[in-house]
Design a protein around this motif. Structure first.
Motif, PDB file in Angstrom:
ATOM      1  N   HIS A 138       0.840  -1.196   0.000  1.00 20.94           N
ATOM      2  CA  HIS A 138       0.000   0.000   0.000  1.00 20.94           C
ATOM      3  C   HIS A 138       0.873   1.243   0.000  1.00 20.94           C
ATOM      4  O   HIS A 138       1.931   1.265   0.630  1.00 20.94           O
ATOM      5  N   PHE A 156      -7.509   7.925 -11.702  1.00 19.35           N
ATOM      6  CA  PHE A 156      -7.314   6.532 -11.293  1.00 19.35           C
ATOM      7  C   PHE A 156      -8.279   5.582 -11.990  1.00 19.35           C
ATOM      8  O   PHE A 156      -7.866   4.520 -12.473  1.00 19.35           O
ATOM      9  N   TYR A 197      -7.239   2.435 -14.240  1.00 19.76           N
ATOM     10  CA  TYR A 197      -7.376   1.177 -13.511  1.00 19.76           C
ATOM     11  C   TYR A 197      -7.179  -0.065 -14.394  1.00 19.76           C
ATOM     12  O   TYR A 197      -6.402  -0.969 -14.023  1.00 19.76           O
ATOM     13  N   VAL A 227      -8.153   2.397  -4.515  1.00 21.79           N
ATOM     14  CA  VAL A 227      -7.779   3.654  -3.872  1.00 21.79           C
ATOM     15  C   VAL A 227      -8.853   3.955  -2.839  1.00 21.79           C
ATOM     16  O   VAL A 227      -9.991   4.266  -3.188  1.00 21.79           O
ATOM     17  N   PHE A 245      -4.236   9.635  -0.212  1.00 22.09           N
ATOM     18  CA  PHE A 245      -4.842   8.604  -1.057  1.00 22.09           C
ATOM     19  C   PHE A 245      -4.250   7.265  -0.610  1.00 22.09           C
ATOM     20  O   PHE A 245      -3.039   7.070  -0.664  1.00 22.09           O
ATOM     21  N   TYR A 301      -3.586   3.975  -1.590  1.00 26.18           N
ATOM     22  CA  TYR A 301      -3.494   3.176  -2.821  1.00 26.18           C
ATOM     23  C   TYR A 301      -3.110   1.746  -2.451  1.00 26.18           C
ATOM     24  O   TYR A 301      -2.018   1.492  -1.958  1.00 26.18           O
ATOM     25  N   TRP A 303       2.251   4.614  -9.820  1.00 29.08           N
ATOM     26  CA  TRP A 303       1.347   5.630  -9.265  1.00 29.08           C
ATOM     27  C   TRP A 303       1.583   6.987  -9.923  1.00 29.08           C
ATOM     28  O   TRP A 303       0.637   7.766 -10.105  1.00 29.08           O
TER      29      TRP A 303
END
Length: 332
Positions: A152, A172, A176, A233, A262, A264, A285
């Motif tokens: 993460h 995002f 994705y 996210v 955020f 992630y 990212w």
């Protein structure tokens, strides 16, 4: 060598943005993991119980090492068996039960290191920890069919304006399908509930050119179809800062520390891959960051996504991932 920098390095307050990493793995005991951290960064080990350890006052800040399973943490609390009405007169019998549960849990429950948030320009210092874990034979996602382990990234937002948060969310969801492809997300993690994709109706809503919510509306629309932290996210920490009254009822009974980041959650934990670096996940990212800061391309891809989604049903995600690579000229 320092990590690459995003388009927005500083917050609107003029401070360098910070990032905190979390890595899940197996194969190393909690005590040994804490020792590895102190050997690299100094600090003091404070053991809450056998499944939760803090390493405080290191050169980077405070680390946390924990076996992330609520039932195990509860069993490890003082007098837990007494509270459950179970009388265990022999300490060694109590310990044997904990050992059995411990061994069973570690087949599916990872050990997790939660690293302190540090400035983006200093992220490369965490690669020392990655190297040490690899040297000590840490096991990642692919070591077992039942390891749904992840990495993460907690990335501080440039600011908490609705415009910024919506741009990042739009970026995002557009990226994705490409991220799932390029990250080769493990099947165990795909079928687990921890990184469920955003529902398509929510994606269509936020990509619509007419969608222009205020702060509360942005949060209400999110929790209406995402009343969970289990998203690639996770926006609950940020939204908890913006309006705790809206978030608290949804997160009742679940841990959610409000913070301007955020969360992630998508990458696999590839800690046992000698060719892998934390930096690789940061680079992925960064594509989200770069698209979020490119208004013209973001608008173009939002409209194109909605159009293609109507036209393609069966193989949309694969075709869209390929489209993204071409339009953004991503070399992977």
């Amino acid at each position: 060598m320092s990590y690459r920098l995003p388009p927005s390095v500083q917050t609107t307050e003029g401070n360098e943005r910070q990032v905190g990493l979390e890595i899940e793995f197996a194969g190393i005991e909690p005590d040994e993991t804490a020792k590895i951290i102190t050997e690299l960064y100094g600090g003091e080990i404070k053991k809450e119980h056998r499944y939760s350890i803090e390493v405080v006052d290191t050169s980077l800040g405070n680390f946390r090492v924990e076996l992330d399973a609520r039932i195990l943490r509860r069993m490890a609390q003082e007098n837990i068996f007494d509270k459950l009405g179970i009388e265990l007169e022999e300490d060694n019998f109590r310990k044997s039960i904990e050992d059995i549960v411990d061994k069973l849990a570690r087949t599916v429950v990872p050990l997790e290191i939660v690293m302190p948030p540090i400035p983006i320009s200093e992220l490369d210092t965490l690669e020392q920890l990655r190297q040490a874990l690899q040297k000590n034979k840490a096991e990642g996602t692919h070591a077992s069919m039942i390891h749904a382990f992840g990495m993460h990234l907690n990335i501080e937002a440039p600011d908490l304006s609705v415009d910024t948060l919506l741009r990042y969310l739009r970026s995002f969801v557009i990226l994705y399908p490409w991220l799932v492809k390029v990250l080769n997300i493990d099947m165990t993690r795909r079928i687990s509930p921890f990184v469920d994709p955003f529902p398509e109706k929510y994606v269509r809503k936020i990509l619509s050119p007419d969608y222009s919510p205020d702060k509360d509306k942005l949060i209400e629309d999110y929790i209406a179809v995402n009343p969970t932290r289990n998203r690639p996210v996770d926006m609950m920490p940020i939204f908890g800062m913006l309006n705790k009254d809206l978030i608290a009822p949804v997160m009742e009974g679940e841990k959610n520390d409000p913070r301007p980041t955020f969360h992630y959650r998508l990458p696999n934990s590839r800690i046992d891959d000698s060719n892998w670096r934390f930096e690789l996940e940061w680079d992925h990212w960064l594509v989200v960051e770069e698209l979020a800061e490119n208004d013209e391309m973001l608008d173009k891809l939002s409209r194109l996504y909605l159009l293609r989604r109507k036209q393609t049903v069966i193989s949309f995600r694969k075709e869209w991932a390929d489209t993204i690579e071409i339009l953004l000229d991503i070399d992977e």
